[in-house]
Motif scaffolding. Structure first.
Motif, PDB file in Angstrom:
ATOM      1  N   LEU A 238      60.025  20.891 -19.784  1.00  0.00           N
ATOM      2  CA  LEU A 238      59.725  22.030 -18.918  1.00  0.00           C
ATOM      3  C   LEU A 238      60.351  21.861 -17.543  1.00  0.00           C
ATOM      4  O   LEU A 238      60.886  22.811 -16.979  1.00  0.00           O
ATOM      5  CB  LEU A 238      58.216  22.210 -18.784  1.00  0.00           C
ATOM      6  CG  LEU A 238      57.555  22.809 -20.014  1.00  0.00           C
ATOM      7  CD1 LEU A 238      56.044  22.744 -19.900  1.00  0.00           C
ATOM      8  CD2 LEU A 238      58.009  24.243 -20.223  1.00  0.00           C
ATOM      9  N   ILE A 241      63.951  22.767 -17.617  1.00  0.00           N
ATOM     10  CA  ILE A 241      64.132  24.219 -17.662  1.00  0.00           C
ATOM     11  C   ILE A 241      63.856  24.830 -16.292  1.00  0.00           C
ATOM     12  O   ILE A 241      64.650  25.601 -15.752  1.00  0.00           O
ATOM     13  CB  ILE A 241      63.198  24.832 -18.715  1.00  0.00           C
ATOM     14  CG1 ILE A 241      63.635  24.395 -20.113  1.00  0.00           C
ATOM     15  CG2 ILE A 241      63.178  26.343 -18.606  1.00  0.00           C
ATOM     16  CD1 ILE A 241      62.612  24.681 -21.177  1.00  0.00           C
ATOM     17  N   TRP A 242      62.718  24.470 -15.710  1.00  0.00           N
ATOM     18  CA  TRP A 242      62.350  25.037 -14.406  1.00  0.00           C
ATOM     19  C   TRP A 242      63.392  24.716 -13.357  1.00  0.00           C
ATOM     20  O   TRP A 242      63.771  25.563 -12.564  1.00  0.00           O
ATOM     21  CB  TRP A 242      60.985  24.494 -13.962  1.00  0.00           C
ATOM     22  CG  TRP A 242      59.841  25.076 -14.713  1.00  0.00           C
ATOM     23  CD1 TRP A 242      59.835  26.268 -15.376  1.00  0.00           C
ATOM     24  CD2 TRP A 242      58.535  24.510 -14.877  1.00  0.00           C
ATOM     25  NE1 TRP A 242      58.596  26.468 -15.941  1.00  0.00           N
ATOM     26  CE2 TRP A 242      57.791  25.418 -15.657  1.00  0.00           C
ATOM     27  CE3 TRP A 242      57.934  23.331 -14.436  1.00  0.00           C
ATOM     28  CZ2 TRP A 242      56.464  25.184 -16.011  1.00  0.00           C
ATOM     29  CZ3 TRP A 242      56.620  23.100 -14.785  1.00  0.00           C
ATOM     30  CH2 TRP A 242      55.889  24.015 -15.571  1.00  0.00           C
ATOM     31  N   MET A 266      71.294  30.287 -10.810  1.00  0.00           N
ATOM     32  CA  MET A 266      70.442  31.414 -10.423  1.00  0.00           C
ATOM     33  C   MET A 266      70.953  32.084  -9.154  1.00  0.00           C
ATOM     34  O   MET A 266      70.894  33.294  -9.008  1.00  0.00           O
ATOM     35  CB  MET A 266      69.000  30.941 -10.200  1.00  0.00           C
ATOM     36  CG  MET A 266      68.133  30.988 -11.444  1.00  0.00           C
ATOM     37  SD  MET A 266      67.809  32.657 -11.998  1.00  0.00           S
ATOM     38  CE  MET A 266      66.314  33.004 -11.092  1.00  0.00           C
ATOM     39  N   GLY A 286      72.883  35.625 -17.372  1.00  0.00           N
ATOM     40  CA  GLY A 286      71.495  35.353 -17.747  1.00  0.00           C
ATOM     41  C   GLY A 286      71.400  34.947 -19.208  1.00  0.00           C
ATOM     42  O   GLY A 286      70.722  33.981 -19.554  1.00  0.00           O
ATOM     43  N   CYS A 287      72.118  35.678 -20.082  1.00  0.00           N
ATOM     44  CA  CYS A 287      72.081  35.374 -21.519  1.00  0.00           C
ATOM     45  C   CYS A 287      72.547  33.942 -21.777  1.00  0.00           C
ATOM     46  O   CYS A 287      71.938  33.200 -22.542  1.00  0.00           O
ATOM     47  CB  CYS A 287      72.980  36.338 -22.293  1.00  0.00           C
ATOM     48  SG  CYS A 287      72.258  37.954 -22.482  1.00  0.00           S
ATOM     49  N   MET A 289      72.568  31.441 -19.698  1.00  0.00           N
ATOM     50  CA  MET A 289      71.595  30.476 -19.179  1.00  0.00           C
ATOM     51  C   MET A 289      70.389  30.357 -20.107  1.00  0.00           C
ATOM     52  O   MET A 289      69.880  29.264 -20.365  1.00  0.00           O
ATOM     53  CB  MET A 289      71.140  30.890 -17.777  1.00  0.00           C
ATOM     54  CG  MET A 289      72.208  30.659 -16.736  1.00  0.00           C
ATOM     55  SD  MET A 289      71.765  31.381 -15.161  1.00  0.00           S
ATOM     56  CE  MET A 289      70.292  30.448 -14.763  1.00  0.00           C
ATOM     57  N   VAL A 290      69.925  31.511 -20.619  1.00  0.00           N
ATOM     58  CA  VAL A 290      68.763  31.498 -21.507  1.00  0.00           C
ATOM     59  C   VAL A 290      69.093  30.767 -22.798  1.00  0.00           C
ATOM     60  O   VAL A 290      68.261  30.025 -23.337  1.00  0.00           O
ATOM     61  CB  VAL A 290      68.292  32.934 -21.790  1.00  0.00           C
ATOM     62  CG1 VAL A 290      67.257  32.955 -22.907  1.00  0.00           C
ATOM     63  CG2 VAL A 290      67.716  33.546 -20.528  1.00  0.00           C
ATOM     64  N   VAL A 293      68.734  27.192 -22.108  1.00  0.00           N
ATOM     65  CA  VAL A 293      67.325  26.850 -21.973  1.00  0.00           C
ATOM     66  C   VAL A 293      66.651  26.797 -23.353  1.00  0.00           C
ATOM     67  O   VAL A 293      65.848  25.911 -23.639  1.00  0.00           O
ATOM     68  CB  VAL A 293      66.628  27.881 -21.055  1.00  0.00           C
ATOM     69  CG1 VAL A 293      65.147  27.882 -21.281  1.00  0.00           C
ATOM     70  CG2 VAL A 293      66.950  27.577 -19.604  1.00  0.00           C
ATOM     71  N   LEU A 297      64.497  23.877 -25.173  1.00  0.00           N
ATOM     72  CA  LEU A 297      63.154  24.072 -25.702  1.00  0.00           C
ATOM     73  C   LEU A 297      63.094  23.642 -27.169  1.00  0.00           C
ATOM     74  O   LEU A 297      62.139  22.985 -27.597  1.00  0.00           O
ATOM     75  CB  LEU A 297      62.762  25.546 -25.558  1.00  0.00           C
ATOM     76  CG  LEU A 297      61.279  25.855 -25.630  1.00  0.00           C
ATOM     77  CD1 LEU A 297      60.569  25.241 -24.450  1.00  0.00           C
ATOM     78  CD2 LEU A 297      61.046  27.362 -25.668  1.00  0.00           C
TER      79      LEU A 297
END
Lengths: 311, 277
Positions: A238, A241-242, A266, A286-287, A289-290, A293, A297
């Motif tokens: 976590l 990710i954060w 960001m 964003g896509c 980066m996600v 992430v 996870l």
């Protein structure tokens, strides 16, 4: 509803869940709805919308209609060296913050788990960075790093280590300087989580190991760490990710400078979207980066299963 | 367990080192906030202001609409806390008392939300709120904060509901109380402290939040405290240190007070939620 005997009713009920009859199925839907609607409208909806936007040429304040442009944003992104540079900085930052933060927090949690006189004060103090707004944390460290009026340079001068420097503006020092702030800011949360894990470790096991002649390190390896492992794994995943997604600290400390040396992904996406109005392109960022992430996870979940982790 | 004196001394030394690392930026912030301009300009700053003054605080209020921003922050944070708790409590109750596909989906979402991609959500959210005419408005911000605070609120509340023995509810039902009556007069009073802590936590989260406020609030009259704080730092990165420090210390006070109150009860940490669910 048949009134069964106490024994059979308890046997039918899985641990941790209540009896079925306090809430009916219809009642359940009705009670969950007030939470479900805002979540669907304001997080799941925008998430899907955001993914769709990544395939368009959406811009802010443009009069022509937005067009569907397929994967063009992504192929542009592939050649955007500035973005990949910020991506690299993001990874360096995420690892650079998470690893020392974990080690320091582990040390502090182990200390706070001991029977020390300063413990109440220490616990209270360890919470302070957590309670502070990120913007205040950043402001505070700007004051510490200030080239003239900052305490860091004054300390450097007092110790006879030179005249000090402008930490946040130096090409070589800016990223390490903000990493220190990141470590400071996130340490309490990590400490508290690890401390909770430590307190779930049975004390008797420690004592038994000590009686058997195990030293501190052996006891840590054999008793503490196995019990702590699931929570340590979770918090590390976590934190990665954060930290990868963090914004406010660096926005206030350096605003991505000097020369983009601290421009986290960001910050890059924020500027692209809200300074240059490139909504579609920023959504594509964003896509990407996600996606990264999500891989993190997935690794974490895989690790949890492998470790048989049921914290 | 016995610890050798040398080891104990080492432990204290390490603890002191940690504590100074945690405390020194904070002490410095307070020190700068109370220093007159002349001392701030000196090349050899001292820890303790020689002539402590409140001038920085006065100047901070003169330079930026701090009071207005504090009211905005307060409204947003209280609004978010109240709505989050009102919306989350029934859901948490269902999740604690029933295990269905629906509640399992909600728990799954609570875990996923820990890694929620704000970067991907912020642009659509901006567009959605703009279409709803909720951009640059506190209600719009509160809506976002509620959704943002929900997962953690749910997780905390589920724990609190589980702590209320279901036998009490059954006893009430046997005594002839209806479902609603049972909830209102048996469950709710026992749940009240848990609800209060959850609300306070949501309050702090919203009070401290920066990113959404930065993007969603445009006009100076609507901005919250963290956003207004950044205005003290000029375009060139030059800041008026004294007023900046004064304003920053004030902005921290409410969350520090709240944290001092709830500290003990959140020891499990935000993350234990992700681990345990």
């Amino acid at each position: 509803m048949p009134t069964a005997t106490e024994g059979t009713r308890t046997a039918r009920r899985p641990a941790g869940t209540g009896p079925q009859r306090t809430v009916t199925a219809h009642g359940a839907w009705f009670l969950v709805l007030p939470a479900l609607i805002p979540v669907l409208v304001l997080s799941v909806g925008p998430l899907v919308y955001g993914i769709l936007l990544a395939f368009t040429d959406a811009q802010s304040g443009r009069t022509e209609p937005t067009r569907w442009i397929g994967a063009l944003n992504f192929s542009d992104l592939l050649h955007d060296t500035l973005f990949w540079e910020s991506f690299r900085i993001g990874l360096v930052w995420a690892v650079g913050v998470t690893v020392p933060q974990f080690l320091l927090a582990l040390g502090l949690a182990l200390l706070l788990n001991e029977d020390l006189r300063l413990r109440p004060l220490a616990r209270a103090l360890a919470i302070v960075p957590w309670a502070m707004p990120e913007v205040v944390v950043a402001v505070m460290w700007r004051l510490v790093y200030d080239p003239d009026a900052g305490i860091l340079n004054e300390t450097v001068r007092d110790l006879g280590l030179g005249d000090g420097r402008d930490w946040l503006s130096g090409l070589g020092t800016a990223l390490p300087a903000v990493i220190v702030v990141g470590v400071w800011a996130g340490m309490p949360q990590t400490t508290v989580a690890l401390l909770a894990g430590l307190q779930n470790t049975p004390r008797e096991l420690h004592e038994a190991a000590a009686v058997d002649g195990a030293g501190a390190w052996r006891r840590f390896r054999a008793v503490t760490w196995p019990a702590l492992r699931p929570i340590a794994l979770a918090i590390t995943a976590l934190n990665l990710i954060w930290n990868f997604n963090s914004f406010a600290l660096v926005y206030v400390l350096t605003n991505g400078g000097p020369g983009g040396r601290t421009r986290l992904p960001m910050l890059f996406a924020y500027e692209e979207a809200f300074r240059y109005g490139q909504f579609g392109y920023a959504a594509a960022m964003g896509c990407v980066m996600v996606a990264v992430v999500s891989v993190c996870l997935a690794c974490f979940l895989a690790g949890r299963i492998r470790g048989g982790g049921d914290a | 367990m016995r610890t050798r004196p040398a080891a104990r001394a080492g432990q204290y030394a390490a603890l002191l080192a940690y504590l100074s690392f945690l405390a020194f930026p904070f002490l410095w912030l307070v020190s700068v906030a109370f220093k007159p301009a002349r001392e701030l300009g000196s090349l050899h700053p001292t820890w303790i202001p020689e002539h402590p003054t409140l001038a920085n605080f006065r100047q901070a209020f003169d330079e930026q609409p701090l009071l207005h921003a504090a009211v905005n922050s307060l409204l947003a944070a209280v609004g978010a806390a109240v709505v989050a708790v009102v919306v989350a409590t029934p859901t948490a109750y269902v999740m604690a008392r029933r295990r269905t596909r629906l509640t399992r989906a909600v728990s799954g979402w609570v875990v996923v939300s820990q890694a929620f991609p704000f970067v991907l959500v912020i642009i659509p959210l901006f567009l959605v709120l703009k279409n709803l005419r909720l951009i640059d408005s506190l209600p719009g911000l509160v809506l976002v904060y509620v959704v943002w605070a929900l997962p953690f609120a749910l997780w905390m509340l589920v724990g609190h509901v589980r702590a209320v023995p279901v036998e009490l509810e059954e006893a009430a039902a046997i005594d002839g109380a209806g479902r609603l009556r049972t909830l209102v007069s048996v469950t709710a009073p026992l749940l009240a402290p848990g609800i209060a802590v959850t609300g306070l936590f949501a309050f702090v989260t919203a009070w401290n939040e920066f990113f959404f406020a930065l993007v969603l609030l445009k006009s100076a009259r609507q901005q919250t405290l963290p956003v207004v704080l950044t205005h003290f730092i000029g375009a060139e990165g030059v800041a008026d240190l004294g007023p900046l420090a004064a304003a920053a210390s004030l902005a921290t006070l409410p969350s520090l007070v709240v944290f001092a109150i709830v500290q003990r009860r959140i020891t499990g940490g935000v993350l234990a939620g992700a681990v345990k669910s």
